[in-house]
Write a protein that holds these residues in place. Structure first.
Motif, PDB file in Angstrom:
ATOM      1  N   LEU A 148       3.759  -2.677 -14.218  1.00  0.00           N
ATOM      2  CA  LEU A 148       2.946  -1.446 -14.302  1.00  0.00           C
ATOM      3  C   LEU A 148       2.748  -0.824 -13.199  1.00  0.00           C
ATOM      4  O   LEU A 148       2.818   0.498 -13.060  1.00  0.00           O
ATOM      5  CB  LEU A 148       1.693  -1.849 -15.013  1.00  0.00           C
ATOM      6  CG  LEU A 148       1.663  -2.273 -16.298  1.00  0.00           C
ATOM      7  CD1 LEU A 148       0.102  -2.906 -16.669  1.00  0.00           C
ATOM      8  CD2 LEU A 148       1.962  -1.092 -17.259  1.00  0.00           C
ATOM      9  N   VAL A 149       2.489  -1.456 -11.783  1.00  0.00           N
ATOM     10  CA  VAL A 149       2.427  -0.754 -10.607  1.00  0.00           C
ATOM     11  C   VAL A 149       3.874  -0.190 -10.095  1.00  0.00           C
ATOM     12  O   VAL A 149       3.936   0.693  -9.205  1.00  0.00           O
ATOM     13  CB  VAL A 149       1.817  -1.430  -9.687  1.00  0.00           C
ATOM     14  CG1 VAL A 149       0.190  -1.764 -10.216  1.00  0.00           C
ATOM     15  CG2 VAL A 149       2.264  -2.908  -9.174  1.00  0.00           C
ATOM     16  N   GLY A 150       5.031  -1.026 -10.533  1.00  0.00           N
ATOM     17  CA  GLY A 150       6.230  -0.805  -9.763  1.00  0.00           C
ATOM     18  C   GLY A 150       6.200  -0.598  -8.377  1.00  0.00           C
ATOM     19  O   GLY A 150       5.389  -1.474  -7.709  1.00  0.00           O
ATOM     20  N   GLU A 151       7.306  -0.148  -7.697  1.00  0.00           N
ATOM     21  CA  GLU A 151       7.543   0.015  -6.378  1.00  0.00           C
ATOM     22  C   GLU A 151       6.597   1.197  -5.733  1.00  0.00           C
ATOM     23  O   GLU A 151       7.287   2.047  -5.465  1.00  0.00           O
ATOM     24  CB  GLU A 151       8.748   0.006  -6.109  1.00  0.00           C
ATOM     25  CG  GLU A 151       9.480  -1.508  -6.341  1.00  0.00           C
ATOM     26  CD  GLU A 151       9.071  -2.520  -5.549  1.00  0.00           C
ATOM     27  OE1 GLU A 151       8.622  -2.239  -4.482  1.00  0.00           O
ATOM     28  OE2 GLU A 151       8.968  -3.738  -6.144  1.00  0.00           O
ATOM     29  N   ILE A 152       5.542   1.138  -5.644  1.00  0.00           N
ATOM     30  CA  ILE A 152       4.702   2.210  -5.229  1.00  0.00           C
ATOM     31  C   ILE A 152       4.770   2.513  -3.458  1.00  0.00           C
ATOM     32  O   ILE A 152       5.019   1.630  -2.806  1.00  0.00           O
ATOM     33  CB  ILE A 152       3.173   2.238  -5.462  1.00  0.00           C
ATOM     34  CG1 ILE A 152       2.621   1.979  -6.776  1.00  0.00           C
ATOM     35  CG2 ILE A 152       2.230   3.219  -4.543  1.00  0.00           C
ATOM     36  CD1 ILE A 152       1.166   1.674  -6.924  1.00  0.00           C
ATOM     37  N   GLU A 411      -1.383  -1.972   3.560  1.00  0.00           N
ATOM     38  CA  GLU A 411      -1.442  -2.940   2.458  1.00  0.00           C
ATOM     39  C   GLU A 411      -2.897  -2.422   1.894  1.00  0.00           C
ATOM     40  O   GLU A 411      -3.014  -2.492   0.504  1.00  0.00           O
ATOM     41  CB  GLU A 411      -1.840  -4.418   2.696  1.00  0.00           C
ATOM     42  CG  GLU A 411      -0.381  -5.210   3.082  1.00  0.00           C
ATOM     43  CD  GLU A 411       0.435  -5.178   1.786  1.00  0.00           C
ATOM     44  OE1 GLU A 411      -0.211  -5.324   0.829  1.00  0.00           O
ATOM     45  OE2 GLU A 411       1.567  -4.976   1.566  1.00  0.00           O
ATOM     46  N   ILE A 412      -3.946  -2.068   2.556  1.00  0.00           N
ATOM     47  CA  ILE A 412      -5.103  -1.651   2.003  1.00  0.00           C
ATOM     48  C   ILE A 412      -4.920  -0.254   1.315  1.00  0.00           C
ATOM     49  O   ILE A 412      -5.375  -0.269   0.072  1.00  0.00           O
ATOM     50  CB  ILE A 412      -6.391  -1.295   3.207  1.00  0.00           C
ATOM     51  CG1 ILE A 412      -6.737  -2.611   3.539  1.00  0.00           C
ATOM     52  CG2 ILE A 412      -7.345  -0.602   2.659  1.00  0.00           C
ATOM     53  CD1 ILE A 412      -7.635  -2.335   5.033  1.00  0.00           C
ATOM     54  N   VAL A 413      -4.195   0.530   1.655  1.00  0.00           N
ATOM     55  CA  VAL A 413      -3.821   1.893   1.021  1.00  0.00           C
ATOM     56  C   VAL A 413      -3.107   1.465  -0.418  1.00  0.00           C
ATOM     57  O   VAL A 413      -3.360   2.187  -1.380  1.00  0.00           O
ATOM     58  CB  VAL A 413      -3.147   2.785   1.824  1.00  0.00           C
ATOM     59  CG1 VAL A 413      -2.868   4.038   1.187  1.00  0.00           C
ATOM     60  CG2 VAL A 413      -3.805   3.346   3.105  1.00  0.00           C
ATOM     61  N   LEU A 414      -1.998   0.663  -0.245  1.00  0.00           N
ATOM     62  CA  LEU A 414      -1.252   0.191  -1.461  1.00  0.00           C
ATOM     63  C   LEU A 414      -2.000  -0.461  -2.507  1.00  0.00           C
ATOM     64  O   LEU A 414      -1.840  -0.135  -3.626  1.00  0.00           O
ATOM     65  CB  LEU A 414      -0.219  -0.841  -0.908  1.00  0.00           C
ATOM     66  CG  LEU A 414       1.168  -0.159  -0.063  1.00  0.00           C
ATOM     67  CD1 LEU A 414       1.930  -1.371   0.406  1.00  0.00           C
ATOM     68  CD2 LEU A 414       2.002   0.374  -1.282  1.00  0.00           C
ATOM     69  N   GLU A 415      -2.840  -1.511  -2.139  1.00  0.00           N
ATOM     70  CA  GLU A 415      -3.591  -2.125  -2.976  1.00  0.00           C
ATOM     71  C   GLU A 415      -4.774  -1.157  -3.531  1.00  0.00           C
ATOM     72  O   GLU A 415      -4.849  -1.163  -4.831  1.00  0.00           O
ATOM     73  CB  GLU A 415      -4.735  -3.137  -2.204  1.00  0.00           C
ATOM     74  CG  GLU A 415      -3.732  -4.223  -2.074  1.00  0.00           C
ATOM     75  CD  GLU A 415      -3.363  -5.103  -3.189  1.00  0.00           C
ATOM     76  OE1 GLU A 415      -3.963  -5.408  -4.066  1.00  0.00           O
ATOM     77  OE2 GLU A 415      -2.035  -5.177  -3.501  1.00  0.00           O
ATOM     78  N   GLU A 420      -5.545   1.779  -8.719  1.00  0.00           N
ATOM     79  CA  GLU A 420      -5.643   3.203  -9.564  1.00  0.00           C
ATOM     80  C   GLU A 420      -5.033   3.188 -10.673  1.00  0.00           C
ATOM     81  O   GLU A 420      -5.255   3.605 -11.609  1.00  0.00           O
ATOM     82  CB  GLU A 420      -5.659   4.362  -8.430  1.00  0.00           C
ATOM     83  CG  GLU A 420      -6.701   4.715  -7.542  1.00  0.00           C
ATOM     84  CD  GLU A 420      -6.315   5.573  -6.443  1.00  0.00           C
ATOM     85  OE1 GLU A 420      -7.301   5.858  -5.511  1.00  0.00           O
ATOM     86  OE2 GLU A 420      -5.275   5.965  -6.224  1.00  0.00           O
ATOM     87  N   VAL A 421      -3.602   2.796 -10.337  1.00  0.00           N
ATOM     88  CA  VAL A 421      -2.698   2.713 -11.444  1.00  0.00           C
ATOM     89  C   VAL A 421      -3.067   1.844 -12.518  1.00  0.00           C
ATOM     90  O   VAL A 421      -2.986   2.192 -13.828  1.00  0.00           O
ATOM     91  CB  VAL A 421      -1.331   2.350 -10.947  1.00  0.00           C
ATOM     92  CG1 VAL A 421      -0.550   2.182 -12.171  1.00  0.00           C
ATOM     93  CG2 VAL A 421      -0.751   3.488 -10.061  1.00  0.00           C
TER      94      VAL A 421
END
Length: 455
Positions: A148-152, A411-415, A420-421
């Motif tokens: 679901l999150v894919g490659e953000i 990593e914090i921003v990615l998480e 959110e997704v």
């Protein structure tokens, strides 16, 4: 990339399935249906068990646990339902690895295999079988979330902007992190032990050929206790979902009445019987036997490593050279022994992320120091081996800076973006899912996702 689902939840959820029935419910009602999500019921007993495991783990809730816990279970059921629709599969080897890891965590925390059996009032085989289905579901949820999150993608500018906009008192604290190098030696299994395992498997093959049931023999003798409970059956799997050596033989089987030759995999030795083929998927049953590793073989392997460590300390060669040539750990051998963090794209570990056996040793080491040999059971293979480690670096805990901690901040921003997704997906999924909650299980509840209650 960090796993989207906290693995600790998998451990906690597994523990809920093992808590004794004496602590199940209030008012002695065990099988009361308290929630329905789609066509899946959530029982009061499930919630009570999860509550008991949370108490065991000293977990704190920010709201009534009898509101929070069933909602968490409901969210997992949403992901599992979608995983079924999307044909998300997990391999038998992944399940075995996860069960081995969970079992070893329990043994480490409780003290011994015997104490674990006493604590849960179950045999090791019963514990593993209970963990098996939970591990399978946990892995499916994890893979569904990853899909679901894919490659953000996150740009450096986004990371800098995030850090710049943070209030001073919200700047994240980066815990102490370490980098660790390892060299492993697997104990040599005596040839007579391997021959004994093969003799037993040949005996089982002869018994099947004379008319005995393969399933019955698997239940009685297979050391893959999870599949043994099902007569050795491994559900439909693609080639990539099975151990390569196992798959190569299994996919060449044509006659369900025949038994394969003996196959050696990273888990031990197998004989296999075909059940059914469907296109590029196969259903088999097997009997697994693992050669017994005598204590003297472990002692000899650790002695070899202690000798290697002494040679490194005496500057005969470097740790990196020894790891590249002498280590039997294929995942680190080509990277000078540097242990990769499976949850991130780096080699840095917080202490609790390390395998517990390594963490206990590294905690007392100085940078550059090489340990004495010790034994551990890796999650991947479940086979005891000997290890020496070198502490390559230690970064003391501190408030993050963009210069020193860019990867952590990324990593914090990615998480945050992944969260959110997934949050959006859950809210959307709620709109199209039948949900019923008993009145006394929703009154006075504040849910994280209000969409459970339909207007």
């Amino acid at each position: 990339m960090k796993q989207c689902m906290n693995f600790k939840f998998v451990i906690l959820f597994a523990l809920t399935l093992l808590v004794g029935s004496a602590v199940y419910g209030q008012d002695n009602v065990i099988d009361e249906v308290v929630w329905v999500v789609g066509d899946e019921a959530i029982l009061k007993s499930e919630v009570e068990e999860a509550h008991m495991s949370a108490l065991y783990e000293n977990r704190q809730f920010d709201r009534d646990p009898y509101c929070a816990i069933p909602e968490e279970i409901a969210v997992q059921k949403l992901f599992l339902h979608q995983a079924a629709l999307d044909s998300i599969e997990v391999s038998e080897s992944e399940v075995i690895q996860r069960v081995d890891y969970m079992t070893n965590v329990y043994i480490a925390n409780i003290g011994s295999r015997e104490k674990m059996e006493e604590y849960f009032n179950k045999t090791s085989s019963q514990i593993r079988e209970t963990l098996r289905e939970n591990a399978r579901e946990g892995l499916k949820v994890q893979k569904m979330q990853q899909k679901l999150v894919g490659e953000i993608k996150i740009t450096p500018a986004e990371v800098r902007r995030y850090f710049k906009d943070l209030p001073q008192d919200s700047i994240p604290y980066i815990p102490t992190q370490v980098e660790v190098q390892i060299i492993t030696q697997q104990p040599k299994v005596p040839l007579e032990e391997i021959e004994e395992v093969k003799r037993r498997l040949r005996e089982y093959t002869d018994r099947v050929n004379k008319g005995e049931s393969f399933s019955m023999l698997a239940r009685m003798y297979s050391e893959d206790r999870g599949s043994a409970m099902r007569g050795g059956e491994i559900e439909f799997s693609g080639r990539g979902m099975l151990d390569p050596a196992y798959a190569n033989v299994a996919f060449n089987l044509q006659d369900p009445s025949k038994v394969s030759k003996i196959v050696e995999s990273e888990y031990g030795f197998h004989i296999i019987q075909l059940i059914e083929k469907r296109g590029d998927r196969i259903k088999t049953r097997h009997i697994l036997l693992k050669p017994h590793i005598p204590e003297e073989a472990l002692t000899a392997a650790c002695a070899r490593l202690d000798s290697i460590a002494d040679d490194i300390r005496n500057n005969k060669f470097s740790f990196e050279e020894a790891a590249s040539v002498l280590s039997q750990d294929k995942d680190t051998r080509n990277n000078h022994g540097l242990l990769p963090n499976p949850n991130t794209t780096t080699s840095r570990f917080e202490m609790q992320e390390l395998p517990p056996e390594i963490a206990k040793v590294v905690d007392k080491m100085k940078v550059g120091e090489i340990s004495e040999a010790f034994t551990m059971i890796p999650q991947k293979t479940g086979k005891e081996e000997c290890v020496i480690v070198k502490l390559k670096s230690r970064t003391t805990g501190h408030k993050a800076t963009i210069a020193d901690d860019y990867q952590n901040l990324k990593e914090i921003v990615l998480e945050k973006r992944r969260g959110e997704v997934l949050d959006k997906w859950i809210r959307e999924k709620q709109k199209h899912t039948y949900v019923r909650i008993k009145d006394n299980w929703k009154n006075n509840c504040t849910f994280k996702y209000p969409g459970w209650i339909k207007e």
